[in-house]
Design a protein around this motif. Structure first.
Motif, PDB file in Angstrom:
ATOM      1  N   ASP A  87       0.806  -1.219   0.000  1.00  0.00           N
ATOM      2  CA  ASP A  87       0.000   0.000   0.000  1.00  0.00           C
ATOM      3  C   ASP A  87       0.844   1.277   0.000  1.00  0.00           C
ATOM      4  O   ASP A  87       0.312   2.369   0.135  1.00  0.00           O
ATOM      5  CB  ASP A  87      -0.920   0.028   1.233  1.00  0.00           C
ATOM      6  N   LYS A  88       2.160   1.134  -0.139  1.00  0.00           N
ATOM      7  CA  LYS A  88       3.062   2.297  -0.070  1.00  0.00           C
ATOM      8  C   LYS A  88       3.464   2.728  -1.479  1.00  0.00           C
ATOM      9  O   LYS A  88       3.909   1.921  -2.285  1.00  0.00           O
ATOM     10  CB  LYS A  88       4.309   1.943   0.732  1.00  0.00           C
ATOM     11  N   ILE A  89       3.321   4.019  -1.754  1.00  0.00           N
ATOM     12  CA  ILE A  89       3.794   4.595  -3.017  1.00  0.00           C
ATOM     13  C   ILE A  89       5.110   5.314  -2.728  1.00  0.00           C
ATOM     14  O   ILE A  89       5.174   6.195  -1.875  1.00  0.00           O
ATOM     15  CB  ILE A  89       2.766   5.574  -3.616  1.00  0.00           C
ATOM     16  N   TYR A  90       6.160   4.902  -3.451  1.00  0.00           N
ATOM     17  CA  TYR A  90       7.471   5.521  -3.287  1.00  0.00           C
ATOM     18  C   TYR A  90       7.642   6.714  -4.222  1.00  0.00           C
ATOM     19  O   TYR A  90       8.233   7.716  -3.846  1.00  0.00           O
ATOM     20  CB  TYR A  90       8.583   4.504  -3.535  1.00  0.00           C
ATOM     21  N   SER A  91       7.156   6.573  -5.449  1.00  0.00           N
ATOM     22  CA  SER A  91       7.221   7.688  -6.384  1.00  0.00           C
ATOM     23  C   SER A  91       6.200   7.478  -7.494  1.00  0.00           C
ATOM     24  O   SER A  91       5.755   6.351  -7.746  1.00  0.00           O
ATOM     25  CB  SER A  91       8.628   7.847  -6.983  1.00  0.00           C
ATOM     26  N   GLN A  92       5.834   8.589  -8.113  1.00  0.00           N
ATOM     27  CA  GLN A  92       4.917   8.524  -9.247  1.00  0.00           C
ATOM     28  C   GLN A  92       5.032   9.816 -10.036  1.00  0.00           C
ATOM     29  O   GLN A  92       5.458  10.838  -9.505  1.00  0.00           O
ATOM     30  CB  GLN A  92       3.478   8.305  -8.802  1.00  0.00           C
ATOM     31  N   GLY A  93       4.683   9.723 -11.302  1.00  0.00           N
ATOM     32  CA  GLY A  93       4.759  10.924 -12.118  1.00  0.00           C
ATOM     33  C   GLY A  93       4.569  10.635 -13.589  1.00  0.00           C
ATOM     34  O   GLY A  93       4.110   9.561 -13.985  1.00  0.00           O
ATOM     35  N   MET A  94       4.971  11.622 -14.381  1.00  0.00           N
ATOM     36  CA  MET A  94       4.804  11.551 -15.823  1.00  0.00           C
ATOM     37  C   MET A  94       6.083  12.075 -16.479  1.00  0.00           C
ATOM     38  O   MET A  94       6.606  13.124 -16.082  1.00  0.00           O
ATOM     39  CB  MET A  94       3.615  12.406 -16.246  1.00  0.00           C
ATOM     40  N   VAL A  95       6.579  11.318 -17.442  1.00  0.00           N
ATOM     41  CA  VAL A  95       7.761  11.726 -18.199  1.00  0.00           C
ATOM     42  C   VAL A  95       7.455  11.664 -19.684  1.00  0.00           C
ATOM     43  O   VAL A  95       6.570  10.926 -20.124  1.00  0.00           O
ATOM     44  CB  VAL A  95       8.990  10.828 -17.900  1.00  0.00           C
ATOM     45  N   GLN A  96       8.181  12.463 -20.434  1.00  0.00           N
ATOM     46  CA  GLN A  96       8.112  12.382 -21.887  1.00  0.00           C
ATOM     47  C   GLN A  96       9.454  11.856 -22.361  1.00  0.00           C
ATOM     48  O   GLN A  96      10.498  12.132 -21.757  1.00  0.00           O
ATOM     49  CB  GLN A  96       7.797  13.735 -22.499  1.00  0.00           C
ATOM     50  N   PHE A  97       9.420  11.081 -23.448  1.00  0.00           N
ATOM     51  CA  PHE A  97      10.631  10.487 -23.958  1.00  0.00           C
ATOM     52  C   PHE A  97      10.671  10.574 -25.472  1.00  0.00           C
ATOM     53  O   PHE A  97       9.650  10.751 -26.132  1.00  0.00           O
ATOM     54  CB  PHE A  97      10.753   9.024 -23.499  1.00  0.00           C
ATOM     55  N   ILE A  98      11.895  10.471 -25.984  1.00  0.00           N
ATOM     56  CA  ILE A  98      12.101  10.460 -27.426  1.00  0.00           C
ATOM     57  C   ILE A  98      13.010   9.279 -27.761  1.00  0.00           C
ATOM     58  O   ILE A  98      13.746   8.787 -26.900  1.00  0.00           O
ATOM     59  CB  ILE A  98      12.715  11.775 -27.960  1.00  0.00           C
ATOM     60  N   LYS A  99      12.963   8.856 -28.986  1.00  0.00           N
ATOM     61  CA  LYS A  99      13.852   7.807 -29.455  1.00  0.00           C
ATOM     62  C   LYS A  99      15.259   8.380 -29.518  1.00  0.00           C
ATOM     63  O   LYS A  99      15.469   9.475 -30.055  1.00  0.00           O
ATOM     64  CB  LYS A  99      13.400   7.318 -30.825  1.00  0.00           C
ATOM     65  N   SER A 100      16.234   7.656 -28.947  1.00  0.00           N
ATOM     66  CA  SER A 100      17.613   8.131 -28.952  1.00  0.00           C
ATOM     67  C   SER A 100      18.169   8.129 -30.357  1.00  0.00           C
ATOM     68  O   SER A 100      17.853   7.263 -31.172  1.00  0.00           O
ATOM     69  CB  SER A 100      18.490   7.249 -28.056  1.00  0.00           C
TER      70      SER A 100
END
Length: 102
Positions: A87-100
């Motif tokens: 029941d513990k959340i350590y981290s959360q979020g949203m990232v954007q990525f591109i093809k290297s």
């Protein structure tokens, strides 16, 4: 696409614990983002670069030797992540990525 990677061990001997923080080691936010990127690359089977961290929360520290799960929801070039256990959340979020390019 939704994915969950279960039982990821954060090893107690991970080099990031040496300096973050002496006497009170915690898994740094940048290492958590690297974990997210690593699993995104495996799931999508391509080399990626994080282009932007749109949102990030780190409500609980990850200690050496902790086992966590990673939830990923991928839409186009955006990934929503959550690192959690029970029941513990350590981290959360949203990232954007591109093809290297390399």
């Amino acid at each position: 696409m939704d994915f969950t990677v279960e039982n990821i061990l954060i090893p107690a001997d991970h080099p990031c614990f040496d300096g973050h923080f002496p006497g009170h080691p915690i898994f740094p936010a940048v290492a958590q983002l690297d974990l997210v990127l690593d699993h995104l690359q495996r799931i999508l089977d391509q080399s990626l670069t994080l282009s932007e961290v749109r949102k990030a929360k780190f409500p609980a520290p990850i200690l050496p030797g902790t086992r966590v799960h990673l939830s990923l929801k991928v839409q186009d070039h955006t990934a929503f992540w959550k690192i959690f256990a029970d029941d513990k959340i350590y981290s959360q979020g949203m990232v954007q990525f591109i093809k290297s390019l390399l």
